[in-house]
Design an enzyme around this catalytic site. Structure first.
Site, short mmCIF file in Angstrom:
data_model
loop_
_atom_site.label_atom_id
_atom_site.label_comp_id
_atom_site.label_asym_id
_atom_site.label_seq_id
_atom_site.Cartn_x
_atom_site.Cartn_y
_atom_site.Cartn_z
N ASP A 1 9.39 56.26 10.84
CA ASP A 1 10.63 55.76 10.24
C ASP A 1 11.74 56.81 10.20
O ASP A 1 12.86 56.51 9.80
CB ASP A 1 10.36 55.26 8.82
CG ASP A 1 9.77 53.86 8.81
OD1 ASP A 1 10.14 53.06 9.68
OD2 ASP A 1 8.95 53.56 7.93
N ASP B 1 10.04 44.02 9.80
CA ASP B 1 10.80 44.46 10.96
C ASP B 1 10.04 44.16 12.24
O ASP B 1 8.81 44.25 12.30
CB ASP B 1 11.04 45.97 10.89
CG ASP B 1 11.86 46.34 9.67
OD1 ASP B 1 12.48 45.43 9.10
OD2 ASP B 1 11.88 47.52 9.31
#
Length: 441
Positions: free
Chosen positions: A305, A117
Protein backbone atom coordinates in the site's frame (compact mmCIF):
# COMPACT_ATOMS: atom_id res chain seq x y z
CA UNK A 1 -23.08 12.39 -12.67
CA UNK A 2 -20.27 11.77 -10.19
CA UNK A 3 -18.56 13.49 -7.27
CA UNK A 4 -15.33 15.11 -8.42
CA UNK A 5 -12.40 17.17 -7.20
CA UNK A 6 -10.87 19.94 -9.29
CA UNK A 7 -7.20 20.48 -8.43
CA UNK A 8 -5.16 23.56 -9.30
CA UNK A 9 -1.37 23.25 -8.84
CA UNK A 10 -0.29 25.74 -6.17
CA UNK A 11 3.30 24.88 -5.32
CA UNK A 12 4.87 23.16 -2.30
CA UNK A 13 2.67 21.55 0.33
CA UNK A 14 3.67 22.45 3.88
CA UNK A 15 2.22 22.01 7.32
CA UNK A 16 1.28 19.47 9.96
CA UNK A 17 -0.93 16.39 9.73
CA UNK A 18 -1.95 14.10 12.58
CA UNK A 19 -2.93 10.64 11.37
CA UNK A 20 -5.59 8.68 13.22
CA UNK A 21 -5.84 4.91 13.59
CA UNK A 22 -5.35 2.60 10.66
CA UNK A 23 -8.20 1.97 8.23
CA UNK A 24 -6.87 -1.56 7.92
CA UNK A 25 -7.11 -2.07 11.68
CA UNK A 26 -10.24 -0.29 12.86
CA UNK A 27 -12.80 -2.43 11.01
CA UNK A 28 -11.13 -5.67 12.20
CA UNK A 29 -11.27 -4.37 15.79
CA UNK A 30 -14.97 -3.66 15.31
CA UNK A 31 -15.54 -7.29 14.27
CA UNK A 32 -13.42 -8.55 17.19
CA UNK A 33 -15.48 -6.43 19.61
CA UNK A 34 -18.68 -8.40 18.97
CA UNK A 35 -16.94 -11.55 20.29
CA UNK A 36 -16.93 -10.08 23.81
CA UNK A 37 -19.67 -9.79 26.40
CA UNK A 38 -20.08 -6.10 27.19
CA UNK A 39 -18.98 -2.96 25.36
CA UNK A 40 -15.58 -2.39 23.79
CA UNK A 41 -14.14 1.06 23.17
CA UNK A 42 -11.86 1.68 20.19
CA UNK A 43 -10.15 5.07 20.47
CA UNK A 44 -8.37 7.09 17.77
CA UNK A 45 -10.79 5.70 15.18
CA UNK A 46 -10.54 7.34 11.76
CA UNK A 47 -13.54 8.83 9.98
CA UNK A 48 -13.48 6.74 6.82
CA UNK A 49 -16.23 5.21 4.73
CA UNK A 50 -15.28 1.64 5.65
CA UNK A 51 -16.04 2.37 9.31
CA UNK A 52 -19.58 3.46 8.45
CA UNK A 53 -20.13 0.45 6.18
CA UNK A 54 -18.90 -1.93 8.89
CA UNK A 55 -20.97 -0.16 11.56
CA UNK A 56 -24.10 -0.56 9.43
CA UNK A 57 -23.26 -4.23 8.90
CA UNK A 58 -22.87 -4.87 12.63
CA UNK A 59 -26.09 -3.00 13.42
CA UNK A 60 -27.91 -5.17 10.90
CA UNK A 61 -26.72 -8.19 12.91
CA UNK A 62 -28.17 -6.74 16.11
CA UNK A 63 -25.09 -5.01 17.55
CA UNK A 64 -24.74 -1.47 18.85
CA UNK A 65 -22.13 0.83 17.31
CA UNK A 66 -21.83 4.41 18.55
CA UNK A 67 -19.22 7.11 18.01
CA UNK A 68 -18.12 9.35 20.87
CA UNK A 69 -15.70 11.92 19.38
CA UNK A 70 -12.80 9.78 18.11
CA UNK A 71 -13.94 6.63 19.97
CA UNK A 72 -16.17 3.82 18.70
CA UNK A 73 -18.21 1.93 21.26
CA UNK A 74 -19.22 -1.53 20.00
CA UNK A 75 -21.42 -4.01 21.86
CA UNK A 76 -23.03 -7.26 20.82
CA UNK A 77 -26.80 -7.31 21.16
CA UNK A 78 -28.76 -9.85 23.18
CA UNK A 79 -30.07 -11.49 20.01
CA UNK A 80 -27.45 -11.79 17.26
CA UNK A 81 -28.51 -12.51 13.68
CA UNK A 82 -26.48 -15.12 11.81
CA UNK A 83 -26.74 -13.63 8.30
CA UNK A 84 -25.16 -10.48 6.92
CA UNK A 85 -27.79 -8.89 4.62
CA UNK A 86 -27.35 -9.30 0.88
CA UNK A 87 -27.32 -5.50 0.54
CA UNK A 88 -23.69 -5.52 1.75
CA UNK A 89 -22.52 -7.49 -1.29
CA UNK A 90 -19.33 -5.96 -2.65
CA UNK A 91 -19.24 -3.07 -0.17
CA UNK A 92 -15.97 -4.06 1.51
CA UNK A 93 -14.03 -7.16 2.61
CA UNK A 94 -15.39 -7.38 6.17
CA UNK A 95 -18.20 -9.94 5.59
CA UNK A 96 -15.79 -12.87 5.19
CA UNK A 97 -14.15 -11.98 8.51
CA UNK A 98 -17.54 -12.34 10.20
CA UNK A 99 -17.84 -16.02 9.25
CA UNK A 100 -15.85 -17.37 12.19
CA UNK A 101 -17.32 -15.03 14.83
CA UNK A 102 -20.89 -15.78 13.70
CA UNK A 103 -20.19 -19.52 13.71
CA UNK A 104 -18.82 -19.27 17.25
CA UNK A 105 -21.73 -17.17 18.51
CA UNK A 106 -24.72 -18.65 16.62
CA UNK A 107 -23.58 -21.95 15.07
CA UNK A 108 -24.33 -20.78 11.55
CA UNK A 109 -23.47 -17.94 9.23
CA UNK A 110 -24.19 -16.41 5.86
CA UNK A 111 -22.08 -13.63 4.36
CA UNK A 112 -22.42 -12.07 0.89
CA UNK A 113 -19.55 -11.94 -1.54
CA UNK A 114 -16.79 -9.50 -0.64
CA UNK A 115 -15.71 -6.31 -2.33
CA UNK A 116 -12.89 -3.82 -1.85
CA UNK A 117 -10.27 -2.38 -4.15
CA UNK A 118 -9.80 -4.12 -7.49
CA UNK A 119 -6.23 -5.28 -6.97
CA UNK A 120 -6.44 -8.94 -7.90
CA UNK A 121 -8.25 -12.01 -6.58
CA UNK A 122 -8.73 -12.14 -2.84
CA UNK A 123 -7.95 -15.75 -1.85
CA UNK A 124 -11.24 -16.68 -0.18
CA UNK A 125 -10.15 -20.29 -0.46
CA UNK A 126 -7.62 -19.56 2.34
CA UNK A 127 -10.50 -18.56 4.63
CA UNK A 128 -12.76 -21.42 3.58
CA UNK A 129 -10.05 -24.08 3.82
CA UNK A 130 -9.11 -22.95 7.33
CA UNK A 131 -12.71 -22.88 8.59
CA UNK A 132 -13.41 -26.28 7.03
CA UNK A 133 -10.38 -27.68 8.86
CA UNK A 134 -11.85 -26.22 12.06
CA UNK A 135 -15.06 -28.18 11.57
CA UNK A 136 -17.32 -25.85 9.60
CA UNK A 137 -19.57 -27.12 6.82
CA UNK A 138 -19.38 -24.56 4.03
CA UNK A 139 -21.10 -24.08 0.69
CA UNK A 140 -20.60 -21.21 -1.74
CA UNK A 141 -23.16 -20.07 -4.29
CA UNK A 142 -23.79 -16.99 -6.41
CA UNK A 143 -25.16 -15.11 -3.40
CA UNK A 144 -22.38 -15.74 -0.91
CA UNK A 145 -20.98 -18.16 1.65
CA UNK A 146 -23.16 -20.39 3.86
CA UNK A 147 -21.62 -22.09 6.90
CA UNK A 148 -22.65 -24.07 9.96
CA UNK A 149 -20.96 -25.94 12.82
CA UNK A 150 -21.68 -27.56 16.18
CA UNK A 151 -18.54 -25.85 17.47
CA UNK A 152 -15.32 -24.84 15.81
CA UNK A 153 -12.33 -26.95 16.78
CA UNK A 154 -8.73 -25.85 17.12
CA UNK A 155 -6.41 -27.21 14.45
CA UNK A 156 -3.18 -26.55 12.56
CA UNK A 157 -3.55 -24.02 9.77
CA UNK A 158 -0.66 -23.71 7.33
CA UNK A 159 -1.29 -20.71 5.10
CA UNK A 160 0.10 -21.08 1.55
CA UNK A 161 0.94 -17.36 1.65
CA UNK A 162 1.12 -14.98 4.66
CA UNK A 163 -2.19 -13.35 3.78
CA UNK A 164 -3.27 -10.59 6.16
CA UNK A 165 -6.98 -11.27 5.66
CA UNK A 166 -6.64 -15.03 6.11
CA UNK A 167 -4.54 -14.59 9.27
CA UNK A 168 -7.15 -12.23 10.71
CA UNK A 169 -9.93 -14.65 9.78
CA UNK A 170 -8.31 -17.58 11.57
CA UNK A 171 -7.51 -15.47 14.66
CA UNK A 172 -11.09 -14.23 14.92
CA UNK A 173 -12.36 -17.81 14.52
CA UNK A 174 -9.89 -19.54 16.83
CA UNK A 175 -10.24 -17.42 19.98
CA UNK A 176 -13.59 -19.04 20.88
CA UNK A 177 -12.92 -22.43 19.25
CA UNK A 178 -12.40 -25.56 21.32
CA UNK A 179 -8.71 -26.34 21.82
CA UNK A 180 -5.52 -25.02 20.30
CA UNK A 181 -5.06 -23.48 16.87
CA UNK A 182 -1.60 -23.00 15.37
CA UNK A 183 -1.25 -20.68 12.38
CA UNK A 184 1.97 -21.16 10.47
CA UNK A 185 3.20 -18.80 7.76
CA UNK A 186 1.00 -16.13 9.34
CA UNK A 187 1.08 -12.48 8.36
CA UNK A 188 2.86 -10.33 10.96
CA UNK A 189 1.94 -6.82 9.81
CA UNK A 190 1.60 -4.22 12.59
CA UNK A 191 -2.18 -4.32 12.15
CA UNK A 192 -2.13 -8.10 12.87
CA UNK A 193 -0.14 -7.54 16.06
CA UNK A 194 -2.54 -4.78 17.06
CA UNK A 195 -5.53 -7.11 16.61
CA UNK A 196 -3.80 -9.86 18.60
CA UNK A 197 -3.18 -7.46 21.49
CA UNK A 198 -6.81 -6.33 21.46
CA UNK A 199 -8.07 -9.93 21.53
CA UNK A 200 -5.68 -10.65 24.41
CA UNK A 201 -7.17 -7.69 26.32
CA UNK A 202 -10.57 -9.30 25.73
CA UNK A 203 -9.35 -12.49 27.41
CA UNK A 204 -8.09 -14.51 24.44
CA UNK A 205 -5.14 -16.87 24.79
CA UNK A 206 -2.64 -15.81 22.10
CA UNK A 207 1.08 -16.47 21.75
CA UNK A 208 3.24 -14.83 19.09
CA UNK A 209 6.07 -17.21 18.24
CA UNK A 210 9.09 -17.01 15.90
CA UNK A 211 8.96 -17.93 12.22
CA UNK A 212 5.51 -16.48 11.56
CA UNK A 213 3.66 -18.75 14.01
CA UNK A 214 0.66 -17.68 16.06
CA UNK A 215 -0.70 -20.07 18.71
CA UNK A 216 -4.23 -19.53 20.01
CA UNK A 217 -5.78 -21.36 22.96
CA UNK A 218 -9.55 -21.19 22.61
CA UNK A 219 -11.56 -19.93 25.60
CA UNK A 220 -15.23 -20.24 26.56
CA UNK A 221 -15.96 -16.52 26.49
CA UNK A 222 -14.44 -13.09 25.94
CA UNK A 223 -15.28 -9.75 27.52
CA UNK A 224 -15.28 -6.20 26.23
CA UNK A 225 -12.04 -4.20 26.34
CA UNK A 226 -10.66 -0.75 25.61
CA UNK A 227 -7.87 0.03 23.17
CA UNK A 228 -6.35 2.94 21.29
CA UNK A 229 -5.38 2.40 17.66
CA UNK A 230 -1.88 3.28 16.52
CA UNK A 231 -1.45 5.83 13.73
CA UNK A 232 -2.01 4.71 10.14
CA UNK A 233 1.41 3.98 8.61
CA UNK A 234 -0.03 4.07 5.09
CA UNK A 235 -1.47 7.55 5.49
CA UNK A 236 1.68 8.76 7.25
CA UNK A 237 3.81 7.65 4.29
CA UNK A 238 1.37 9.21 1.83
CA UNK A 239 1.58 12.64 3.45
CA UNK A 240 5.38 12.50 3.71
CA UNK A 241 5.50 11.77 -0.03
CA UNK A 242 3.07 14.62 -0.78
CA UNK A 243 5.49 17.07 0.80
CA UNK A 244 8.50 15.60 -1.01
CA UNK A 245 6.77 15.45 -4.38
CA UNK A 246 5.77 19.12 -4.31
CA UNK A 247 9.12 20.36 -3.02
CA UNK A 248 7.61 21.13 0.36
CA UNK A 249 7.70 19.53 3.77
CA UNK A 250 4.89 17.87 5.72
CA UNK A 251 5.31 17.14 9.41
CA UNK A 252 3.41 13.94 10.28
CA UNK A 253 2.25 13.34 13.86
CA UNK A 254 0.65 10.28 15.37
CA UNK A 255 2.58 7.47 13.68
CA UNK A 256 5.55 5.92 15.45
CA UNK A 257 8.88 5.61 13.65
CA UNK A 258 8.87 1.84 14.19
CA UNK A 259 5.88 1.52 11.85
CA UNK A 260 7.76 3.31 9.05
CA UNK A 261 11.27 1.82 9.29
CA UNK A 262 11.32 0.29 5.79
CA UNK A 263 9.60 3.28 4.20
CA UNK A 264 12.05 5.72 5.79
CA UNK A 265 15.05 3.75 4.56
CA UNK A 266 13.60 3.52 1.04
CA UNK A 267 13.08 7.28 0.87
CA UNK A 268 16.53 7.91 2.38
CA UNK A 269 18.11 5.95 -0.47
CA UNK A 270 16.30 8.26 -2.87
CA UNK A 271 17.93 11.34 -1.33
CA UNK A 272 15.44 12.23 1.39
CA UNK A 273 16.54 13.79 4.67
CA UNK A 274 14.52 13.14 7.81
CA UNK A 275 13.89 14.82 11.10
CA UNK A 276 12.47 12.25 13.51
CA UNK A 277 11.23 13.07 16.97
CA UNK A 278 9.17 11.27 19.56
CA UNK A 279 6.00 12.97 18.35
CA UNK A 280 6.56 13.57 14.63
CA UNK A 281 8.42 12.71 11.44
CA UNK A 282 9.18 15.12 8.64
CA UNK A 283 11.01 14.69 5.34
CA UNK A 284 12.64 16.94 2.76
CA UNK A 285 14.75 16.53 -0.37
CA UNK A 286 16.68 19.80 -0.83
CA UNK A 287 19.08 18.22 -3.35
CA UNK A 288 16.39 16.49 -5.39
CA UNK A 289 15.41 12.85 -5.66
CA UNK A 290 17.39 9.90 -7.03
CA UNK A 291 15.99 6.86 -8.81
CA UNK A 292 15.62 3.55 -6.96
CA UNK A 293 14.74 -0.12 -7.35
CA UNK A 294 12.10 -1.27 -4.86
CA UNK A 295 10.10 -4.45 -4.44
CA UNK A 296 7.05 -4.80 -2.25
CA UNK A 297 6.73 -7.65 0.22
CA UNK A 298 4.91 -8.83 3.31
CA UNK A 299 5.95 -7.18 6.57
CA UNK A 300 8.64 -6.22 7.43
CA UNK A 301 9.22 -5.58 3.73
CA UNK A 302 8.08 -2.52 1.79
CA UNK A 303 4.28 -2.51 2.09
CA UNK A 304 2.23 -2.92 -1.07
CA UNK A 305 0.00 0.00 0.00
CA UNK A 306 3.03 2.30 -0.03
CA UNK A 307 3.80 1.65 -3.66
CA UNK A 308 1.21 3.95 -5.28
CA UNK A 309 2.48 7.25 -3.84
CA UNK A 310 6.04 5.96 -4.28
CA UNK A 311 5.47 5.41 -8.00
CA UNK A 312 4.40 9.06 -8.38
CA UNK A 313 7.49 10.14 -6.45
CA UNK A 314 9.67 8.01 -8.74
CA UNK A 315 8.25 9.92 -11.70
CA UNK A 316 9.99 13.03 -10.36
CA UNK A 317 13.31 11.37 -9.46
CA UNK A 318 16.37 11.61 -11.68
CA UNK A 319 16.86 8.50 -13.81
CA UNK A 320 15.19 5.14 -14.27
CA UNK A 321 13.34 3.59 -11.29
CA UNK A 322 11.89 0.10 -10.97
CA UNK A 323 9.05 -1.05 -8.74
CA UNK A 324 8.43 -4.81 -8.45
CA UNK A 325 5.07 -5.80 -6.91
CA UNK A 326 5.10 -9.23 -5.25
CA UNK A 327 1.94 -9.18 -3.11
CA UNK A 328 -1.00 -8.57 -5.49
CA UNK A 329 -0.97 -9.56 -9.15
CA UNK A 330 -3.17 -6.68 -10.35
CA UNK A 331 -1.93 -3.81 -8.20
CA UNK A 332 -1.09 -1.52 -11.12
CA UNK A 333 -4.69 -0.79 -12.17
CA UNK A 334 -4.09 2.84 -11.24
CA UNK A 335 -1.18 3.36 -13.67
CA UNK A 336 -3.49 4.36 -16.52
CA UNK A 337 -4.67 7.37 -14.52
CA UNK A 338 -1.08 8.41 -13.77
CA UNK A 339 -0.14 8.00 -17.43
CA UNK A 340 -2.98 10.36 -18.34
CA UNK A 341 -1.37 12.89 -16.00
CA UNK A 342 1.98 12.50 -17.79
CA UNK A 343 3.84 9.93 -15.66
CA UNK A 344 6.19 7.95 -17.91
CA UNK A 345 5.54 4.40 -16.68
CA UNK A 346 5.89 1.08 -18.49
CA UNK A 347 4.55 -2.21 -17.13
CA UNK A 348 6.09 -5.64 -17.60
CA UNK A 349 5.09 -9.24 -16.74
CA UNK A 350 8.59 -10.22 -15.63
CA UNK A 351 10.27 -9.74 -12.25
CA UNK A 352 12.42 -6.59 -12.41
CA UNK A 353 14.43 -4.99 -9.64
CA UNK A 354 14.39 -7.99 -7.30
CA UNK A 355 14.33 -11.77 -6.99
CA UNK A 356 11.80 -13.86 -8.88
CA UNK A 357 8.41 -13.78 -7.12
CA UNK A 358 5.36 -16.05 -7.25
CA UNK A 359 4.10 -14.23 -10.35
CA UNK A 360 7.24 -14.86 -12.43
CA UNK A 361 5.68 -17.54 -14.66
CA UNK A 362 2.45 -15.63 -15.22
CA UNK A 363 1.29 -12.91 -17.57
CA UNK A 364 0.48 -10.51 -14.74
CA UNK A 365 1.93 -7.04 -15.22
CA UNK A 366 3.67 -6.75 -11.87
CA UNK A 367 6.81 -4.69 -12.56
CA UNK A 368 6.88 -0.99 -13.39
CA UNK A 369 9.71 0.99 -14.96
CA UNK A 370 9.44 4.72 -14.29
CA UNK A 371 11.28 7.39 -16.29
CA UNK A 372 12.01 10.55 -14.36
CA UNK A 373 11.61 13.36 -14.05
CA UNK A 374 8.35 13.32 -16.02
CA UNK A 375 6.55 16.53 -16.98
CA UNK A 376 3.04 16.12 -15.63
CA UNK A 377 -0.01 17.70 -17.27
CA UNK A 378 -3.52 18.41 -16.10
CA UNK A 379 -6.12 15.83 -17.11
CA UNK A 380 -9.57 14.45 -16.38
CA UNK A 381 -9.16 11.01 -14.81
CA UNK A 382 -11.20 8.34 -13.04
CA UNK A 383 -10.21 7.18 -9.57
CA UNK A 384 -10.62 3.37 -9.53
CA UNK A 385 -9.68 2.71 -5.89
CA UNK A 386 -8.53 4.18 -2.60
CA UNK A 387 -4.74 4.34 -2.99
CA UNK A 388 -5.02 5.31 -6.66
CA UNK A 389 -7.11 8.26 -5.63
CA UNK A 390 -4.41 9.66 -3.38
CA UNK A 391 -1.68 9.07 -5.98
CA UNK A 392 -3.71 10.85 -8.64
CA UNK A 393 -4.34 13.78 -6.30
CA UNK A 394 -0.69 14.36 -5.50
CA UNK A 395 0.31 13.89 -9.16
CA UNK A 396 -2.30 16.46 -10.16
CA UNK A 397 -0.91 18.87 -7.56
CA UNK A 398 2.33 19.29 -9.55
CA UNK A 399 0.86 19.07 -13.05
CA UNK A 400 0.99 21.84 -15.63
CA UNK A 401 -2.63 22.96 -15.50
CA UNK A 402 -5.77 21.97 -13.61
CA UNK A 403 -7.04 18.41 -13.27
CA UNK A 404 -10.44 16.88 -12.55
CA UNK A 405 -10.57 13.63 -10.56
CA UNK A 406 -13.87 11.78 -10.86
CA UNK A 407 -15.36 9.16 -8.54
CA UNK A 408 -13.39 10.38 -5.53
CA UNK A 409 -15.75 8.54 -3.17
CA UNK A 410 -13.26 5.66 -3.09
CA UNK A 411 -10.54 8.03 -1.83
CA UNK A 412 -12.87 9.39 0.83
CA UNK A 413 -13.76 5.83 1.83
CA UNK A 414 -10.17 4.95 2.63
CA UNK A 415 -8.47 8.13 3.88
CA UNK A 416 -9.38 10.06 7.01
CA UNK A 417 -10.88 13.42 5.95
CA UNK A 418 -8.48 13.79 3.00
CA UNK A 419 -10.08 16.93 1.54
CA UNK A 420 -9.70 18.96 4.74
CA UNK A 421 -6.18 17.69 5.41
CA UNK A 422 -4.86 18.35 1.90
CA UNK A 423 -6.42 21.81 1.81
CA UNK A 424 -4.79 22.59 5.17
CA UNK A 425 -1.41 21.82 3.56
CA UNK A 426 -2.04 24.31 0.78
CA UNK A 427 -3.54 22.17 -1.98
CA UNK A 428 -6.16 24.02 -4.05
CA UNK A 429 -9.13 21.64 -4.29
CA UNK A 430 -12.71 22.49 -5.13
CA UNK A 431 -15.49 19.89 -4.96
CA UNK A 432 -18.25 19.40 -7.50
CA UNK A 433 -21.01 17.23 -6.07
CA UNK A 434 -22.61 16.64 -9.48
CA UNK A 435 -19.86 16.70 -12.07
CA UNK A 436 -20.94 15.68 -15.56
CA UNK A 437 -18.22 13.97 -17.57
CA UNK A 438 -17.08 15.63 -20.79
CA UNK A 439 -18.79 14.22 -23.86
CA UNK A 440 -21.94 13.09 -22.02
CA UNK A 441 -25.40 14.60 -22.41
Amino acid sequence: MTRAWKIEPTGPLRGDVTVRGSKNAVTKHMVAAILGQGPSRIANAPRVGDVEITASMLRALGCSVEREADTLVVERGEKLASAVPQSFTGRNRIPVLLLGPLLNLTGEAFVPLVGGDRIGPRPLDFHITALTAMGAQITVDENGIHASTRRLQGTKVALPYPSVGATESVMLSAVLAEGRTVISNAAVEPEIMELALFLQRMGAGIQLQPDRRIVIEGVERLHGADTRLSGDRLEAFSYLVAGLLTGGQVRVHGCAQERLVTAIETLRRMGTRFEIGEEYITASAPDGLRSAAVHTDTHPGFATDWQQPLLVLMSQARGLSVLHETVFENRFVYVKALQQLGCEIELFPMCLGGNACRFHDTNHLHSAVVHGPSKLVGAQVHVPDVRTGYSSVIAASIADGPSVLMDVESLERGYDEPLTRLQSLGMAITVDEAFEEAGED
